[in-house]
Design a protein around this motif. Structure first.
Motif, short mmCIF file in Angstrom:
data_model
loop_
_atom_site.label_atom_id
_atom_site.label_comp_id
_atom_site.label_asym_id
_atom_site.label_seq_id
_atom_site.Cartn_x
_atom_site.Cartn_y
_atom_site.Cartn_z
N SER A 18 0.79 -1.18 -0.02
CA SER A 18 -0.09 -0.13 0.25
C SER A 18 0.99 1.37 -0.06
N MET A 19 0.24 2.30 -0.51
CA MET A 19 1.00 3.66 -0.29
C MET A 19 0.36 4.33 0.53
N GLY A 75 -6.45 13.65 -2.59
CA GLY A 75 -5.30 12.76 -2.72
C GLY A 75 -4.68 13.09 -3.92
N GLY A 76 -3.54 12.44 -4.36
CA GLY A 76 -2.88 12.65 -5.49
C GLY A 76 -3.75 12.73 -7.01
N THR A 77 -4.76 11.85 -6.90
CA THR A 77 -5.84 11.71 -7.93
C THR A 77 -6.27 13.36 -8.27
N HIS A 111 0.64 7.99 -13.11
CA HIS A 111 -0.19 7.22 -12.65
C HIS A 111 -1.36 7.47 -13.42
N THR A 159 5.04 5.19 -9.22
CA THR A 159 4.12 4.08 -8.57
C THR A 159 4.74 2.89 -8.59
N ASP A 184 4.39 15.16 -10.37
CA ASP A 184 3.75 14.21 -9.55
C ASP A 184 4.54 13.66 -8.42
N SER A 186 3.40 12.97 -5.54
CA SER A 186 2.34 12.41 -4.34
C SER A 186 2.81 11.43 -3.51
N ASP A 212 1.38 14.34 -1.43
CA ASP A 212 0.32 13.71 -0.48
C ASP A 212 0.95 13.56 0.88
N HIS A 214 -1.10 12.17 3.00
CA HIS A 214 -1.48 10.82 3.28
C HIS A 214 -0.94 9.69 2.91
N LYS A 215 0.36 9.97 2.31
CA LYS A 215 1.22 8.84 1.82
C LYS A 215 2.40 8.73 2.95
N1 0PR Z 1 0.42 9.53 -8.15
C1 0PR Z 1 1.30 8.71 -7.83
C2 0PR Z 1 2.77 8.65 -8.07
C3 0PR Z 1 0.79 7.55 -7.03
O1 0PR Z 1 1.52 6.53 -6.81
C4 0PR Z 1 -0.58 7.65 -6.53
C5 0PR Z 1 -1.22 6.66 -5.93
C6 0PR Z 1 -1.42 8.72 -7.10
C7 0PR Z 1 -0.99 9.68 -7.96
C8 0PR Z 1 -2.90 8.89 -6.75
O2 0PR Z 1 -3.01 9.21 -5.56
P1 0PR Z 1 -4.34 8.92 -4.67
O3 0PR Z 1 -4.69 7.41 -4.57
O4 0PR Z 1 -4.19 9.38 -3.48
O5 0PR Z 1 -5.42 9.90 -5.44
N2 0PR Z 1 -0.70 5.29 -6.25
C9 0PR Z 1 -1.14 4.06 -5.45
C10 0PR Z 1 -1.27 3.06 -6.42
O6 0PR Z 1 -2.26 3.42 -7.32
C11 0PR Z 1 -2.41 4.50 -4.58
C12 0PR Z 1 -2.61 3.32 -3.53
C13 0PR Z 1 -2.64 3.66 -2.07
C14 0PR Z 1 -2.89 1.84 -3.89
C15 0PR Z 1 -2.96 2.67 -1.32
C16 0PR Z 1 -3.15 1.02 -2.88
C17 0PR Z 1 -3.37 1.48 -1.62
O7 0PR Z 1 -3.37 0.50 -0.66
O8 0PR Z 1 -0.96 1.73 -6.45
#
Ligand code: 0PR
Length: 361
Positions: A18-19, A75-77, A111, A159, A184, A186, A212, A214-215
């Protein structure tokens, strides 16, 4: 309540892909305290609105920006979507009146939130190949950028492989084409200050960034960050809000989480910079330990240049580890991917390796 009481949230000791992570105790406390507040209505919820200003200032300091504009996103999205949104709204006539579809250029490692952004905003996403080290290929970026390019996006902590694109050179390519540059960060934003990478507002004249709390920031979900060098970026996102005391709103969502904002400020107060530095060193050491253990077992790895390890294990091994309740994931190429987030301990990696040996024998 009954249905919730009967269940426990996922324990973190087996979460390896998880991130997200366990919030810092201070962030947890602050999030609970501000649970019922809405930074989307700053005239009513003044305290949390002030905290949001502090959060943006602090995120700016982490990302090398003195006078930061932006807000705490979900979040990053959302931050990535809004970066594309601002670039589209700010585009001058040359990019929008030529009749051609405006485009954005990013490496294939970007991402998938950027795919959402392009689809929602009616722009073409041009993905370009990465090099042998999974970083954006500059020649390919250069070839893809043209008069209709609104924005170039670089990833600082990707990611799948935790790679950092050549941000200063990508920024030059973007600006030479009168396009904007978004980074990015995040995932990487809270660890990169302790590395030699060039990724921040201090390293290149980038226009916007996703970073982010929250990461790696150890805030409570949801707390993302959109940062911008200029006020015009945020202004380009704002719409009028006729019946609120404040006159405009730049966020994608309306009601937002005061818990996210307060938790982010509490975590950053507590951890920037010493706590985050320690966490980066601990998790980088964990990633290097894990990579060496894989190599000792004859398993190919992608070198962890940030605290993220990918390794080639068979589908049967992967499934067997999932059956042991390890929360693990795979890259698009099918490699096992382990993210050494703050909750990951050496003991849990050792337990994971013991299970790996058992399921492979
Ligand atoms: N940019 C990057 C580089 C990221 O890795 C991610 C999330 C995002 C943007 C989007 O962020 P939000 O999910 O906060 O909107 N990357 C992880 C992924 O896609 C997100 C994640 C987090 C997946 C927790 C699983 C998990 O348990 O793998």
């Amino acid at each position: 309540m009954q249905r919730v009481r009967q269940r426990q949230p996922q324990a973190f000791d087996r979460v390896l892909s998880s991130m997200c992570t366990e919030p810092h105790p201070r962030a947890h406390e602050a999030a609970v305290e501000f649970l019922a507040t809405n930074p989307g209505d700053p005239a009513t919820y003044q305290t949390v609105a002030d905290l949001e200003t502090d959060a943006v200032d602090q995120l700016g300091e982490i990302a090398g920006l003195d006078d930061a504009y932006g807000y705490v996103a979900s979040g990053g999205t959302e931050a990535n979507i809004q970066a594309v949104h601002a670039a589209r709204n700010l585009a001058d006539g040359a990019q929008t009146t030529g009749g051609d579809t405006p485009n954005i250029v990013a490496p294939t490692s970007v991402h998938f939130s950027v795919t959402k952004a392009a689809e929602m905003l009616g722009v073409e996403l041009r993905t370009v190949p990465v090099d042998d080290d999974y970083r954006a290929d500059l020649d390919a970026v250069s070839a893809a950028v043209d008069d209709d390019t609104l924005l170039v996006i670089g990833v600082a902590g990707s990611t799948e492989y935790g790679r950092v694109d050549p941000i200063p050179a990508m920024t030059d390519l973007a600006h030479d084409a009168d396009a904007r540059m978004h980074v990015d960060a995040s995932w990487g934003g809270f660890i990169l200050p302790f590395t030699d990478y060039e990724w921040s507002f201090a390293d290149a004249p980038i226009d916007s960034m996703a970073i982010d709390p929250h990461k790696f920031g150890q805030a409570a979900v949801p707390a993302g960050g959109l940062l911008a060098r200029d006020r015009e970026t945020v202004d380009a996102l704002a719409v009028d809000t006729p019946y609120l005391e404040t006159t405009s709103q730049a966020t994608l969502t309306g009601t937002r989480s005061g818990a996210g904002v307060a938790g982010a400020v509490a975590a950053m107060d507590e951890l920037w910079p010493a706590g985050y530095r320690q966490q980066y060193h601990d998790q980088q050491a964990n990633a290097e330990f894990l990579a060496e253990e894989f190599v000792d077992r004859g398993i190919n790895v992608v070198e962890p240049t940030l605290p993220l390890v990918t390794a080639s294990v068979s589908p049967a091994t992967f499934e067997a580890l999932r059956d042991e309740e390890w929360r693990i994931a795979r890259t698009a190429d099918g490699d096992l991917r382990i993210v050494c987030m703050p909750h990951v301990s050496r003991a849990s990696l050792e337990a994971f390796l013991a299970d790996l040996d058992r399921v492979r024998s």
